[in-house]
Design a protein around this motif. Structure first.
Motif, PDB file in Angstrom:
ATOM      1  N   VAL A  61       0.874  -1.167   0.000  1.00  0.00           N
ATOM      2  CA  VAL A  61       0.000   0.000   0.000  1.00  0.00           C
ATOM      3  C   VAL A  61       0.917   1.225   0.000  1.00  0.00           C
ATOM      4  N   PRO A  62       0.606   2.242  -0.798  1.00  0.00           N
ATOM      5  CA  PRO A  62       1.468   3.430  -0.817  1.00  0.00           C
ATOM      6  C   PRO A  62       1.710   3.967   0.599  1.00  0.00           C
ATOM      7  N   THR A  63       2.933   4.381   0.861  1.00  0.00           N
ATOM      8  CA  THR A  63       3.299   4.809   2.218  1.00  0.00           C
ATOM      9  C   THR A  63       2.470   5.987   2.706  1.00  0.00           C
ATOM     10  N   THR A  64       2.108   6.885   1.803  1.00  0.00           N
ATOM     11  CA  THR A  64       1.294   8.029   2.239  1.00  0.00           C
ATOM     12  C   THR A  64      -0.074   7.565   2.737  1.00  0.00           C
ATOM     13  N   VAL A  65      -0.664   6.611   2.040  1.00  0.00           N
ATOM     14  CA  VAL A  65      -1.975   6.074   2.438  1.00  0.00           C
ATOM     15  C   VAL A  65      -1.834   5.294   3.746  1.00  0.00           C
ATOM     16  N   GLN A  66      -0.808   4.439   3.828  1.00  0.00           N
ATOM     17  CA  GLN A  66      -0.607   3.634   5.037  1.00  0.00           C
ATOM     18  C   GLN A  66      -0.323   4.519   6.243  1.00  0.00           C
ATOM     19  N   SER A  67       0.500   5.541   6.071  1.00  0.00           N
ATOM     20  CA  SER A  67       0.827   6.451   7.172  1.00  0.00           C
ATOM     21  C   SER A  67      -0.416   7.188   7.667  1.00  0.00           C
ATOM     22  N   ARG A  68      -1.216   7.644   6.722  1.00  0.00           N
ATOM     23  CA  ARG A  68      -2.437   8.362   7.113  1.00  0.00           C
ATOM     24  C   ARG A  68      -3.401   7.419   7.833  1.00  0.00           C
ATOM     25  N   TYR A  69      -3.526   6.199   7.343  1.00  0.00           N
ATOM     26  CA  TYR A  69      -4.373   5.202   7.998  1.00  0.00           C
ATOM     27  C   TYR A  69      -3.878   4.938   9.418  1.00  0.00           C
ATOM     28  N   ASP A  70      -2.583   4.755   9.579  1.00  0.00           N
ATOM     29  CA  ASP A  70      -2.017   4.493  10.910  1.00  0.00           C
ATOM     30  C   ASP A  70      -2.309   5.640  11.868  1.00  0.00           C
ATOM     31  N   LEU A  71      -2.117   6.874  11.413  1.00  0.00           N
ATOM     32  CA  LEU A  71      -2.358   8.035  12.259  1.00  0.00           C
ATOM     33  C   LEU A  71      -3.824   8.137  12.648  1.00  0.00           C
ATOM     34  N   LEU A  72      -4.697   7.997  11.673  1.00  0.00           N
ATOM     35  CA  LEU A  72      -6.135   8.132  11.943  1.00  0.00           C
ATOM     36  C   LEU A  72      -6.658   7.012  12.835  1.00  0.00           C
ATOM     37  N   LEU A  81     -10.390  11.463  17.495  1.00  0.00           N
ATOM     38  CA  LEU A  81     -10.652  11.606  16.062  1.00  0.00           C
ATOM     39  C   LEU A  81     -11.817  12.569  15.855  1.00  0.00           C
ATOM     40  N   SER A  82     -11.603  13.599  15.040  1.00  0.00           N
ATOM     41  CA  SER A  82     -12.683  14.547  14.736  1.00  0.00           C
ATOM     42  C   SER A  82     -13.625  13.947  13.693  1.00  0.00           C
ATOM     43  N   ALA A  83     -14.743  14.598  13.482  1.00  0.00           N
ATOM     44  CA  ALA A  83     -15.718  14.134  12.483  1.00  0.00           C
ATOM     45  C   ALA A  83     -15.109  14.170  11.078  1.00  0.00           C
ATOM     46  N   ASN A  84     -14.357  15.222  10.778  1.00  0.00           N
ATOM     47  CA  ASN A  84     -13.704  15.310   9.464  1.00  0.00           C
ATOM     48  C   ASN A  84     -12.665  14.209   9.297  1.00  0.00           C
ATOM     49  N   ALA A  87     -14.365  10.925   8.558  1.00  0.00           N
ATOM     50  CA  ALA A  87     -14.745  10.841   7.142  1.00  0.00           C
ATOM     51  C   ALA A  87     -13.516  10.521   6.294  1.00  0.00           C
ATOM     52  N   GLU A  88     -12.380  11.130   6.627  1.00  0.00           N
ATOM     53  CA  GLU A  88     -11.143  10.840   5.902  1.00  0.00           C
ATOM     54  C   GLU A  88     -10.715   9.395   6.117  1.00  0.00           C
ATOM     55  N   LEU A  89     -10.855   8.904   7.351  1.00  0.00           N
ATOM     56  CA  LEU A  89     -10.502   7.512   7.653  1.00  0.00           C
ATOM     57  C   LEU A  89     -11.316   6.561   6.790  1.00  0.00           C
ATOM     58  N   LEU A  90     -12.601   6.845   6.641  1.00  0.00           N
ATOM     59  CA  LEU A  90     -13.444   5.991   5.796  1.00  0.00           C
ATOM     60  C   LEU A  90     -12.947   5.991   4.344  1.00  0.00           C
ATOM     61  N   GLN A  91     -12.519   7.143   3.859  1.00  0.00           N
ATOM     62  CA  GLN A  91     -11.990   7.225   2.492  1.00  0.00           C
ATOM     63  C   GLN A  91     -10.682   6.447   2.365  1.00  0.00           C
ATOM     64  N   VAL A  92      -9.832   6.555   3.381  1.00  0.00           N
ATOM     65  CA  VAL A  92      -8.554   5.839   3.356  1.00  0.00           C
ATOM     66  C   VAL A  92      -8.810   4.334   3.401  1.00  0.00           C
TER      67      VAL A  92
END
Length: 132
Positions: A61-72, A81-84, A87-92
């Motif tokens: 999985v691209p590192t940017t996507v994996q990193s964002r998933y890990d953080l969220l 986790l905020s509401a926004n 929503a981003e987590l669901l997209q990731v």
């Protein structure tokens, strides 16, 4: 060695009829050479296809996507986790699921090329353990 007379255009049926007339020893030699020819053709095409499929299967999985998933997901576990961000987590997650879906499609294609079950292929590649 026997010879078979063939014209420049011969049907498969005519070729087979000519091969039938070969003595057994020469027929066996001919069959062995045909099998080598088939194996060589399959090896050349399958190696390219298999190599490409294995590259796609093993692509992370691209590192940017994996990193964002890990953080969220870390923030979600910590209840920060905020509401926004949710929503981003669901997209990731959807991106990762799409990536995994493509990986499974490549695995299925490779299993078909190798004429093995998906379970056996995944076991052979070390993706899953052997089922009990």
């Amino acid at each position: 060695m026997s010879t078979i007379q063939v014209t420049s255009q011969v049907s498969t049926e005519d070729l087979l009829h000519g091969v039938e007339s070969l003595p057994t020893e020469e027929l066996e030699q001919f069959v062995a050479r045909v099998l080598v020819l088939c194996a060589r053709r399959k090896a050349n095409s399958l190696n390219e296809q298999e190599s490409r499929l294995l590259q796609l299967i093993n692509r992370p999985v691209p590192t940017t996507v994996q990193s964002r998933y890990d953080l969220l997901t870390h923030k979600q576990r910590a209840n920060t986790l905020s509401a926004n961000e949710y929503a981003e987590l669901l997209q990731v997650i959807e991106q990762i699921e799409q990536f995994d879906t493509e990986r499974v499609q490549h695995l299925v294609t490779l299993a078909q090329l190798r004429q093995v079950s998906l379970d056996k292929l995944m076991h052979d590649l070390g993706i899953i353990g052997q089922s009990a």
